[in-house]
Scaffold this motif. Structure first.
Motif, short mmCIF file in Angstrom:
data_model
loop_
_atom_site.label_atom_id
_atom_site.label_comp_id
_atom_site.label_asym_id
_atom_site.label_seq_id
_atom_site.Cartn_x
_atom_site.Cartn_y
_atom_site.Cartn_z
N PHE B 221 -87.58 43.17 -39.29
CA PHE B 221 -88.02 42.21 -38.27
C PHE B 221 -89.17 41.35 -38.79
O PHE B 221 -89.53 40.37 -38.19
CB PHE B 221 -88.45 42.95 -37.01
CG PHE B 221 -87.33 43.70 -36.35
CD1 PHE B 221 -86.66 43.15 -35.27
CD2 PHE B 221 -86.93 44.95 -36.80
CE1 PHE B 221 -85.61 43.82 -34.65
CE2 PHE B 221 -85.88 45.64 -36.19
CZ PHE B 221 -85.22 45.07 -35.12
N GLY B 222 -89.79 41.78 -39.89
CA GLY B 222 -90.95 41.06 -40.41
C GLY B 222 -90.74 40.67 -41.86
O GLY B 222 -89.65 40.25 -42.24
N GLN B 223 -91.76 40.84 -42.68
CA GLN B 223 -91.70 40.28 -44.03
C GLN B 223 -91.93 41.25 -45.17
O GLN B 223 -91.88 40.83 -46.32
CB GLN B 223 -92.71 39.14 -44.13
CG GLN B 223 -92.32 37.94 -43.27
CD GLN B 223 -93.35 36.84 -43.37
OE1 GLN B 223 -93.44 36.17 -44.38
NE2 GLN B 223 -94.15 36.69 -42.33
N ALA B 224 -92.20 42.52 -44.91
CA ALA B 224 -92.38 43.45 -46.02
C ALA B 224 -91.11 43.44 -46.86
O ALA B 224 -90.00 43.35 -46.33
CB ALA B 224 -92.67 44.85 -45.50
N GLU B 225 -91.27 43.55 -48.18
CA GLU B 225 -90.11 43.45 -49.05
C GLU B 225 -89.22 44.69 -48.96
O GLU B 225 -88.00 44.61 -49.07
CB GLU B 225 -90.60 43.27 -50.49
CG GLU B 225 -89.57 42.71 -51.42
CD GLU B 225 -90.17 42.52 -52.80
OE1 GLU B 225 -89.83 43.31 -53.69
OE2 GLU B 225 -90.99 41.59 -52.97
#
Lengths: 242, 242
Positions: B221-225
Protein backbone atom coordinates in the motif's frame (compact mmCIF):
# COMPACT_ATOMS: atom_id res chain seq x y z
CA UNK A 1 41.47 12.35 4.00
CA UNK A 2 39.33 12.79 7.07
CA UNK A 3 40.10 15.09 9.97
CA UNK A 4 40.14 14.00 13.59
CA UNK A 5 37.28 16.40 14.28
CA UNK A 6 35.11 14.67 11.69
CA UNK A 7 35.98 11.21 13.00
CA UNK A 8 35.00 12.38 16.47
CA UNK A 9 31.78 13.91 15.17
CA UNK A 10 30.66 10.77 13.32
CA UNK A 11 31.60 8.48 16.18
CA UNK A 12 29.86 10.86 18.59
CA UNK A 13 26.62 10.55 16.62
CA UNK A 14 26.45 6.88 17.63
CA UNK A 15 25.42 8.34 20.98
CA UNK A 16 21.88 9.64 21.57
CA UNK A 17 22.95 12.63 23.67
CA UNK A 18 25.33 13.89 21.00
CA UNK A 19 22.76 13.29 18.27
CA UNK A 20 20.38 15.51 20.17
CA UNK A 21 23.06 18.10 20.88
CA UNK A 22 24.04 18.40 17.20
CA UNK A 23 20.56 17.68 15.78
CA UNK A 24 22.10 15.26 13.30
CA UNK A 25 22.15 11.54 12.61
CA UNK A 26 24.02 9.03 10.42
CA UNK A 27 22.77 7.36 7.23
CA UNK A 28 24.85 4.62 5.61
CA UNK A 29 24.80 2.53 2.49
CA UNK A 30 24.36 3.24 -1.19
CA UNK A 31 20.67 2.42 -1.46
CA UNK A 32 19.55 4.51 1.50
CA UNK A 33 21.75 7.41 0.44
CA UNK A 34 20.45 7.33 -3.14
CA UNK A 35 16.94 7.75 -1.72
CA UNK A 36 18.11 10.31 0.83
CA UNK A 37 19.60 12.53 -1.87
CA UNK A 38 16.25 12.62 -3.69
CA UNK A 39 14.38 13.48 -0.47
CA UNK A 40 13.84 16.86 1.21
CA UNK A 41 16.13 15.78 4.07
CA UNK A 42 19.15 18.05 4.48
CA UNK A 43 22.58 16.41 4.28
CA UNK A 44 25.25 18.33 6.21
CA UNK A 45 28.33 16.20 5.51
CA UNK A 46 28.93 13.32 3.15
CA UNK A 47 31.88 10.92 3.26
CA UNK A 48 32.40 8.69 0.23
CA UNK A 49 35.05 6.68 -1.58
CA UNK A 50 36.25 7.98 -4.96
CA UNK A 51 34.38 5.26 -6.89
CA UNK A 52 31.07 6.41 -5.42
CA UNK A 53 31.86 10.08 -6.01
CA UNK A 54 32.73 9.37 -9.65
CA UNK A 55 29.43 7.56 -10.19
CA UNK A 56 27.22 10.13 -8.50
CA UNK A 57 26.68 13.68 -9.69
CA UNK A 58 26.13 15.56 -6.48
CA UNK A 59 24.14 18.74 -6.13
CA UNK A 60 24.52 19.25 -2.43
CA UNK A 61 24.77 22.97 -2.13
CA UNK A 62 24.90 23.13 1.61
CA UNK A 63 26.76 19.89 2.32
CA UNK A 64 30.47 19.40 2.77
CA UNK A 65 31.69 16.44 0.72
CA UNK A 66 34.78 14.47 1.71
CA UNK A 67 36.57 11.83 -0.31
CA UNK A 68 37.72 9.04 1.99
CA UNK A 69 39.47 5.71 1.62
CA UNK A 70 37.74 2.36 2.24
CA UNK A 71 39.76 2.10 5.41
CA UNK A 72 38.66 5.51 6.68
CA UNK A 73 35.02 4.74 5.92
CA UNK A 74 35.27 1.45 7.73
CA UNK A 75 36.51 3.35 10.75
CA UNK A 76 33.39 5.55 10.70
CA UNK A 77 30.87 2.82 9.94
CA UNK A 78 28.73 0.77 12.29
CA UNK A 79 28.14 -1.80 9.52
CA UNK A 80 29.97 -5.10 9.31
CA UNK A 81 29.83 -5.13 5.51
CA UNK A 82 31.95 -2.45 3.86
CA UNK A 83 30.04 0.63 2.70
CA UNK A 84 30.92 3.22 0.09
CA UNK A 85 29.19 6.25 1.47
CA UNK A 86 28.03 7.73 4.76
CA UNK A 87 26.08 10.93 5.32
CA UNK A 88 25.27 13.14 8.27
CA UNK A 89 21.71 14.39 8.09
CA UNK A 90 19.77 17.08 9.89
CA UNK A 91 17.03 15.70 12.15
CA UNK A 92 13.56 16.72 11.08
CA UNK A 93 11.10 17.98 13.68
CA UNK A 94 7.78 16.12 13.42
CA UNK A 95 6.58 16.99 16.91
CA UNK A 96 3.56 18.92 15.60
CA UNK A 97 2.83 16.60 12.67
CA UNK A 98 -0.77 15.45 12.32
CA UNK A 99 -1.44 12.43 10.12
CA UNK A 100 -4.29 12.63 7.62
CA UNK A 101 -4.50 8.87 7.03
CA UNK A 102 -7.02 6.48 8.58
CA UNK A 103 -4.27 4.54 10.38
CA UNK A 104 -1.46 5.67 12.66
CA UNK A 105 0.91 3.34 14.49
CA UNK A 106 1.74 3.83 18.18
CA UNK A 107 4.83 2.19 19.69
CA UNK A 108 4.80 1.70 23.44
CA UNK A 109 8.25 1.27 25.01
CA UNK A 110 9.83 -0.58 22.08
CA UNK A 111 13.44 -1.07 23.18
CA UNK A 112 15.24 -2.81 20.36
CA UNK A 113 16.45 -0.45 17.61
CA UNK A 114 16.48 -3.22 14.97
CA UNK A 115 12.89 -4.07 15.81
CA UNK A 116 11.88 -0.42 15.65
CA UNK A 117 13.53 -0.01 12.26
CA UNK A 118 11.75 -3.10 10.97
CA UNK A 119 8.42 -1.67 12.17
CA UNK A 120 9.09 1.60 10.30
CA UNK A 121 9.74 -0.43 7.14
CA UNK A 122 6.48 -2.37 7.65
CA UNK A 123 4.57 0.89 8.21
CA UNK A 124 5.99 2.20 4.92
CA UNK A 125 4.91 -1.00 3.11
CA UNK A 126 1.36 -0.55 4.36
CA UNK A 127 1.24 3.15 3.56
CA UNK A 128 1.23 4.36 7.19
CA UNK A 129 2.95 7.76 7.23
CA UNK A 130 3.02 8.46 10.96
CA UNK A 131 4.31 6.62 14.03
CA UNK A 132 3.85 7.97 17.55
CA UNK A 133 6.40 6.61 20.02
CA UNK A 134 6.05 6.72 23.78
CA UNK A 135 8.91 8.44 25.58
CA UNK A 136 10.14 5.00 26.70
CA UNK A 137 10.90 3.89 23.13
CA UNK A 138 14.44 3.63 21.82
CA UNK A 139 15.76 6.49 19.66
CA UNK A 140 14.69 6.27 16.02
CA UNK A 141 17.93 8.02 14.98
CA UNK A 142 20.20 5.29 16.38
CA UNK A 143 22.26 3.96 13.43
CA UNK A 144 20.97 0.41 13.94
CA UNK A 145 17.37 1.62 13.71
CA UNK A 146 17.96 3.83 10.66
CA UNK A 147 19.80 0.95 8.93
CA UNK A 148 16.95 -1.48 9.66
CA UNK A 149 14.37 0.82 8.04
CA UNK A 150 16.08 0.24 4.64
CA UNK A 151 15.30 3.83 3.65
CA UNK A 152 11.73 3.89 4.99
CA UNK A 153 12.68 6.51 7.63
CA UNK A 154 12.50 8.99 4.72
CA UNK A 155 8.78 8.37 4.24
CA UNK A 156 7.45 7.61 7.70
CA UNK A 157 7.28 10.48 10.20
CA UNK A 158 8.25 9.32 13.67
CA UNK A 159 7.40 11.54 16.61
CA UNK A 160 7.68 11.09 20.38
CA UNK A 161 4.89 11.94 22.76
CA UNK A 162 1.76 10.79 24.55
CA UNK A 163 0.04 8.11 22.43
CA UNK A 164 -3.36 8.58 24.09
CA UNK A 165 -3.33 12.37 23.64
CA UNK A 166 -2.30 11.98 20.00
CA UNK A 167 -5.18 9.58 19.33
CA UNK A 168 -7.66 11.92 21.01
CA UNK A 169 -6.40 14.98 19.12
CA UNK A 170 -6.51 13.06 15.82
CA UNK A 171 -9.96 11.64 16.66
CA UNK A 172 -8.70 8.09 16.08
CA UNK A 173 -9.94 5.18 18.22
CA UNK A 174 -7.21 3.36 20.15
CA UNK A 175 -6.70 -0.16 18.81
CA UNK A 176 -4.62 -2.47 20.99
CA UNK A 177 -3.31 -5.98 20.40
CA UNK A 178 -3.74 -8.40 23.29
CA UNK A 179 -4.71 -12.00 24.05
CA UNK A 180 -8.45 -11.62 24.63
CA UNK A 181 -9.68 -9.39 21.84
CA UNK A 182 -11.42 -9.76 18.50
CA UNK A 183 -9.96 -12.65 16.47
CA UNK A 184 -8.48 -10.86 13.47
CA UNK A 185 -9.40 -13.78 11.21
CA UNK A 186 -13.08 -13.27 12.08
CA UNK A 187 -13.53 -9.54 12.75
CA UNK A 188 -15.35 -7.22 12.52
CA UNK A 189 -12.28 -5.00 12.30
CA UNK A 190 -12.17 -1.21 12.73
CA UNK A 191 -11.79 0.93 9.59
CA UNK A 192 -9.47 3.50 11.17
CA UNK A 193 -7.50 3.96 14.36
CA UNK A 194 -4.24 4.33 16.18
CA UNK A 195 -2.83 0.80 16.44
CA UNK A 196 -0.66 0.37 19.53
CA UNK A 197 2.18 -2.15 19.53
CA UNK A 198 3.49 -2.88 23.01
CA UNK A 199 6.80 -3.83 24.50
CA UNK A 200 7.38 -7.58 24.15
CA UNK A 201 8.18 -8.17 27.78
CA UNK A 202 5.52 -6.00 29.39
CA UNK A 203 2.82 -5.61 26.74
CA UNK A 204 0.84 -2.40 26.34
CA UNK A 205 0.69 0.19 29.12
CA UNK A 206 -2.41 -0.14 31.34
CA UNK A 207 -3.58 3.43 30.65
CA UNK A 208 -3.68 2.66 26.92
CA UNK A 209 -5.47 -0.66 27.54
CA UNK A 210 -8.05 1.19 29.67
CA UNK A 211 -8.75 3.57 26.78
CA UNK A 212 -8.77 0.98 23.99
CA UNK A 213 -11.81 1.14 21.73
CA UNK A 214 -10.83 -2.17 20.11
CA UNK A 215 -8.73 -5.09 21.31
CA UNK A 216 -7.44 -7.39 18.58
CA UNK A 217 -5.97 -10.87 18.87
CA UNK A 218 -3.79 -12.79 16.43
CA UNK A 219 -5.02 -16.39 16.66
CA UNK A 220 -2.44 -18.97 17.68
CA UNK A 221 -2.32 -22.45 16.14
CA UNK A 222 0.79 -23.77 17.87
CA UNK A 223 2.70 -23.26 21.09
CA UNK A 224 5.00 -20.21 20.86
CA UNK A 225 4.24 -17.96 23.81
CA UNK A 226 4.25 -14.75 21.79
CA UNK A 227 5.37 -13.07 18.57
CA UNK A 228 7.86 -10.25 18.41
CA UNK A 229 6.63 -6.68 18.15
CA UNK A 230 7.53 -6.17 14.49
CA UNK A 231 5.95 -9.47 13.44
CA UNK A 232 2.74 -8.63 15.34
CA UNK A 233 2.61 -5.19 13.73
CA UNK A 234 2.95 -6.72 10.27
CA UNK A 235 0.23 -9.35 10.76
CA UNK A 236 -2.19 -6.78 12.20
CA UNK A 237 -1.59 -4.16 9.51
CA UNK A 238 -2.00 -6.79 6.81
CA UNK A 239 -5.47 -7.54 8.20
CA UNK A 240 -6.45 -3.92 8.88
CA UNK A 241 -5.41 -2.68 5.44
CA UNK A 242 -7.12 -5.51 3.55
CA UNK B 1 34.11 -22.84 39.79
CA UNK B 2 34.53 -23.55 36.12
CA UNK B 3 37.50 -25.29 34.54
CA UNK B 4 39.49 -23.90 31.64
CA UNK B 5 38.44 -26.90 29.58
CA UNK B 6 34.77 -26.07 30.09
CA UNK B 7 35.31 -22.39 29.28
CA UNK B 8 37.03 -23.46 26.07
CA UNK B 9 34.26 -25.92 25.25
CA UNK B 10 31.46 -23.37 25.69
CA UNK B 11 33.31 -20.67 23.80
CA UNK B 12 34.13 -23.17 21.07
CA UNK B 13 30.44 -23.94 20.60
CA UNK B 14 29.96 -20.38 19.35
CA UNK B 15 31.64 -21.75 16.24
CA UNK B 16 29.75 -23.90 13.74
CA UNK B 17 32.63 -26.28 13.04
CA UNK B 18 33.08 -27.09 16.71
CA UNK B 19 29.32 -27.46 17.22
CA UNK B 20 29.33 -30.08 14.47
CA UNK B 21 32.44 -31.77 15.83
CA UNK B 22 30.96 -32.11 19.32
CA UNK B 23 27.32 -32.49 18.21
CA UNK B 24 26.28 -29.98 20.86
CA UNK B 25 24.90 -26.46 21.09
CA UNK B 26 24.29 -23.77 23.70
CA UNK B 27 20.96 -22.79 25.25
CA UNK B 28 20.77 -19.76 27.54
CA UNK B 29 18.25 -18.04 29.73
CA UNK B 30 15.84 -19.16 32.42
CA UNK B 31 12.72 -19.39 30.26
CA UNK B 32 14.27 -21.43 27.46
CA UNK B 33 16.02 -23.71 29.93
CA UNK B 34 12.83 -24.31 31.93
CA UNK B 35 11.22 -25.52 28.69
CA UNK B 36 14.33 -27.43 27.68
CA UNK B 37 14.35 -29.41 30.92
CA UNK B 38 10.78 -30.55 30.30
CA UNK B 39 11.60 -31.58 26.70
CA UNK B 40 13.12 -34.81 25.37
CA UNK B 41 16.32 -32.92 24.44
CA UNK B 42 19.39 -34.23 26.23
CA UNK B 43 21.38 -31.76 28.33
CA UNK B 44 25.04 -32.73 28.66
CA UNK B 45 26.33 -29.91 30.89
CA UNK B 46 24.57 -27.20 32.83
CA UNK B 47 26.19 -24.10 34.33
CA UNK B 48 24.10 -22.10 36.80
CA UNK B 49 24.41 -19.62 39.64
CA UNK B 50 23.56 -20.84 43.14
CA UNK B 51 20.27 -18.91 43.24
CA UNK B 52 19.04 -20.76 40.15
CA UNK B 53 20.21 -24.14 41.47
CA UNK B 54 18.42 -23.55 44.80
CA UNK B 55 15.17 -22.74 43.00
CA UNK B 56 15.26 -25.65 40.56
CA UNK B 57 15.05 -29.29 41.50
CA UNK B 58 17.13 -30.97 38.84
CA UNK B 59 16.72 -34.51 37.66
CA UNK B 60 19.44 -34.57 35.05
CA UNK B 61 20.78 -38.06 35.35
CA UNK B 62 23.23 -37.83 32.51
CA UNK B 63 24.19 -34.16 32.78
CA UNK B 64 27.08 -32.66 34.67
CA UNK B 65 25.92 -29.67 36.72
CA UNK B 66 28.31 -26.86 37.66
CA UNK B 67 27.67 -24.05 40.10
CA UNK B 68 29.22 -20.86 38.74
CA UNK B 69 29.39 -17.22 39.78
CA UNK B 70 27.62 -14.41 37.91
CA UNK B 71 31.01 -13.34 36.65
CA UNK B 72 31.87 -16.79 35.30
CA UNK B 73 28.51 -17.10 33.58
CA UNK B 74 28.94 -13.69 32.00
CA UNK B 75 32.22 -14.91 30.59
CA UNK B 76 30.46 -17.86 28.91
CA UNK B 77 27.40 -16.00 27.70
CA UNK B 78 26.74 -14.40 24.33
CA UNK B 79 23.91 -12.35 25.89
CA UNK B 80 24.24 -8.71 26.84
CA UNK B 81 21.78 -9.06 29.71
CA UNK B 82 23.04 -11.21 32.60
CA UNK B 83 21.75 -14.77 32.61
CA UNK B 84 21.46 -17.25 35.47
CA UNK B 85 21.85 -20.51 33.61
CA UNK B 86 23.40 -21.94 30.45
CA UNK B 87 23.16 -25.49 29.13
CA UNK B 88 24.98 -27.55 26.55
CA UNK B 89 22.55 -29.72 24.62
CA UNK B 90 22.93 -32.66 22.28
CA UNK B 91 21.94 -31.87 18.69
CA UNK B 92 18.98 -33.88 17.47
CA UNK B 93 19.07 -35.50 14.04
CA UNK B 94 15.96 -34.60 12.01
CA UNK B 95 17.48 -35.45 8.63
CA UNK B 96 14.92 -38.20 7.98
CA UNK B 97 11.97 -36.46 9.58
CA UNK B 98 8.77 -36.34 7.52
CA UNK B 99 6.14 -33.83 8.53
CA UNK B 100 2.54 -34.97 8.76
CA UNK B 101 1.02 -31.48 8.72
CA UNK B 102 -0.52 -29.73 5.71
CA UNK B 103 2.12 -26.97 5.82
CA UNK B 104 5.91 -27.10 5.89
CA UNK B 105 8.19 -24.06 5.71
CA UNK B 106 11.21 -23.97 3.39
CA UNK B 107 14.00 -21.45 3.95
CA UNK B 108 16.17 -20.64 0.96
CA UNK B 109 19.59 -19.16 1.82
CA UNK B 110 18.45 -17.24 4.90
CA UNK B 111 21.67 -15.72 6.24
CA UNK B 112 20.81 -13.81 9.39
CA UNK B 113 20.63 -16.03 12.49
CA UNK B 114 18.30 -13.62 14.31
CA UNK B 115 15.93 -13.66 11.37
CA UNK B 116 16.03 -17.44 11.21
CA UNK B 117 15.28 -17.72 14.93
CA UNK B 118 12.34 -15.35 14.54
CA UNK B 119 10.99 -17.50 11.68
CA UNK B 120 11.20 -20.63 13.86
CA UNK B 121 9.20 -18.80 16.54
CA UNK B 122 6.59 -17.76 13.93
CA UNK B 123 6.38 -21.35 12.64
CA UNK B 124 5.75 -22.53 16.20
CA UNK B 125 2.97 -19.90 16.65
CA UNK B 126 1.25 -21.16 13.50
CA UNK B 127 1.64 -24.82 14.40
CA UNK B 128 4.18 -25.65 11.69
CA UNK B 129 6.37 -28.45 13.05
CA UNK B 130 8.93 -28.76 10.24
CA UNK B 131 11.29 -26.36 8.48
CA UNK B 132 13.48 -27.47 5.56
CA UNK B 133 16.55 -25.26 5.09
CA UNK B 134 18.63 -25.10 1.94
CA UNK B 135 22.32 -25.83 2.48
CA UNK B 136 23.00 -22.09 2.03
CA UNK B 137 21.06 -21.16 5.19
CA UNK B 138 22.79 -20.08 8.36
CA UNK B 139 23.20 -22.69 11.14
CA UNK B 140 20.10 -23.10 13.29
CA UNK B 141 22.33 -24.02 16.27
CA UNK B 142 24.15 -20.65 16.32
CA UNK B 143 23.51 -19.10 19.76
CA UNK B 144 21.91 -16.00 18.24
CA UNK B 145 19.44 -18.13 16.31
CA UNK B 146 18.57 -20.39 19.25
CA UNK B 147 18.10 -17.29 21.47
CA UNK B 148 15.81 -15.66 18.91
CA UNK B 149 13.51 -18.69 18.82
CA UNK B 150 12.53 -17.99 22.45
CA UNK B 151 12.28 -21.73 23.10
CA UNK B 152 10.49 -22.62 19.86
CA UNK B 153 13.51 -24.64 18.64
CA UNK B 154 12.23 -27.33 21.03
CA UNK B 155 9.00 -27.76 19.05
CA UNK B 156 9.97 -27.07 15.45
CA UNK B 157 12.13 -29.64 13.67
CA UNK B 158 14.70 -27.94 11.45
CA UNK B 159 16.46 -30.02 8.82
CA UNK B 160 18.89 -29.19 6.01
CA UNK B 161 18.52 -30.50 2.51
CA UNK B 162 16.99 -30.06 -0.92
CA UNK B 163 13.72 -28.15 -0.58
CA UNK B 164 12.35 -29.36 -3.92
CA UNK B 165 13.08 -33.01 -3.19
CA UNK B 166 11.49 -32.71 0.24
CA UNK B 167 8.31 -31.22 -1.26
CA UNK B 168 8.12 -33.98 -3.87
CA UNK B 169 8.69 -36.76 -1.33
CA UNK B 170 6.07 -35.25 1.00
CA UNK B 171 3.66 -34.71 -1.92
CA UNK B 172 3.29 -31.03 -1.03
CA UNK B 173 2.93 -28.36 -3.74
CA UNK B 174 5.67 -25.71 -3.74
CA UNK B 175 4.30 -22.32 -2.70
CA UNK B 176 6.57 -19.36 -3.33
CA UNK B 177 6.25 -15.69 -2.40
CA UNK B 178 7.09 -13.20 -5.14
CA UNK B 179 5.87 -9.95 -6.66
CA UNK B 180 3.56 -11.22 -9.41
CA UNK B 181 1.53 -13.95 -7.78
CA UNK B 182 -1.93 -14.38 -6.28
CA UNK B 183 -2.85 -11.41 -4.08
CA UNK B 184 -3.15 -13.03 -0.64
CA UNK B 185 -6.00 -10.67 0.26
CA UNK B 186 -8.04 -12.06 -2.63
CA UNK B 187 -7.02 -15.70 -3.08
CA UNK B 188 -7.85 -18.41 -3.81
CA UNK B 189 -5.14 -19.76 -1.52
CA UNK B 190 -3.80 -23.32 -1.43
CA UNK B 191 -4.88 -25.57 1.45
CA UNK B 192 -1.52 -27.27 1.89
CA UNK B 193 2.03 -26.90 0.67
CA UNK B 194 5.67 -26.23 1.30
CA UNK B 195 5.93 -22.45 1.63
CA UNK B 196 9.36 -21.17 0.52
CA UNK B 197 10.78 -17.99 2.03
CA UNK B 198 13.72 -16.61 0.07
CA UNK B 199 16.84 -14.68 0.85
CA UNK B 200 16.07 -10.95 1.13
CA UNK B 201 18.72 -9.85 -1.28
CA UNK B 202 18.32 -12.49 -3.97
CA UNK B 203 14.80 -13.83 -3.53
CA UNK B 204 13.95 -17.47 -4.13
CA UNK B 205 16.23 -19.75 -6.15
CA UNK B 206 15.22 -20.06 -9.84
CA UNK B 207 14.84 -23.84 -9.68
CA UNK B 208 12.28 -23.48 -6.92
CA UNK B 209 10.48 -20.71 -8.81
CA UNK B 210 10.35 -22.96 -11.88
CA UNK B 211 8.67 -25.70 -9.85
CA UNK B 212 6.27 -23.47 -7.92
CA UNK B 213 2.65 -24.65 -8.02
CA UNK B 214 1.52 -21.35 -6.47
CA UNK B 215 3.03 -17.89 -6.36
CA UNK B 216 1.69 -15.60 -3.66
CA UNK B 217 2.05 -11.84 -3.31
CA UNK B 218 1.64 -9.65 -0.24
CA UNK B 219 -0.08 -6.50 -1.52
CA UNK B 220 1.77 -3.24 -0.95
CA UNK B 221 0.00 0.00 0.00
CA UNK B 222 3.03 2.27 0.43
CA UNK B 223 6.57 2.55 -0.85
CA UNK B 224 8.92 0.22 1.02
CA UNK B 225 10.79 -1.88 -1.51
CA UNK B 226 10.40 -5.14 0.36
CA UNK B 227 9.67 -6.76 3.70
CA UNK B 228 12.17 -8.81 5.65
CA UNK B 229 12.04 -12.59 5.42
CA UNK B 230 10.58 -13.19 8.90
CA UNK B 231 7.90 -10.54 8.42
CA UNK B 232 6.91 -12.02 5.03
CA UNK B 233 6.73 -15.51 6.53
CA UNK B 234 4.44 -14.26 9.30
CA UNK B 235 2.03 -12.42 6.99
CA UNK B 236 1.81 -15.39 4.61
CA UNK B 237 1.29 -18.00 7.34
CA UNK B 238 -1.38 -15.83 8.94
CA UNK B 239 -3.29 -15.91 5.64
CA UNK B 240 -2.63 -19.56 4.84
CA UNK B 241 -3.68 -20.81 8.28
CA UNK B 242 -6.86 -18.71 8.46
Amino acid sequence: MISKANIQLVKGLQDKKLRQKYGQFIVEGEKSIAELLKSPYKVTKLFAVSEWLNNNQLELKQAQVFEVTDQELKQLSSHFAPQKVLALVQMPDWSNHQSKGPWVLGLDAIQDPGNMGTIIRIADWYGIDTIVCSIGCTDVYAPKCINSTMGSFLRVKVLYGDILKYAQAADLPLVVADFNGINIHKGPLPQKGLLVIGNEGHGVDQVLLDHAAYELTIPKFGQAESLNAAVSAAILLDRLKA
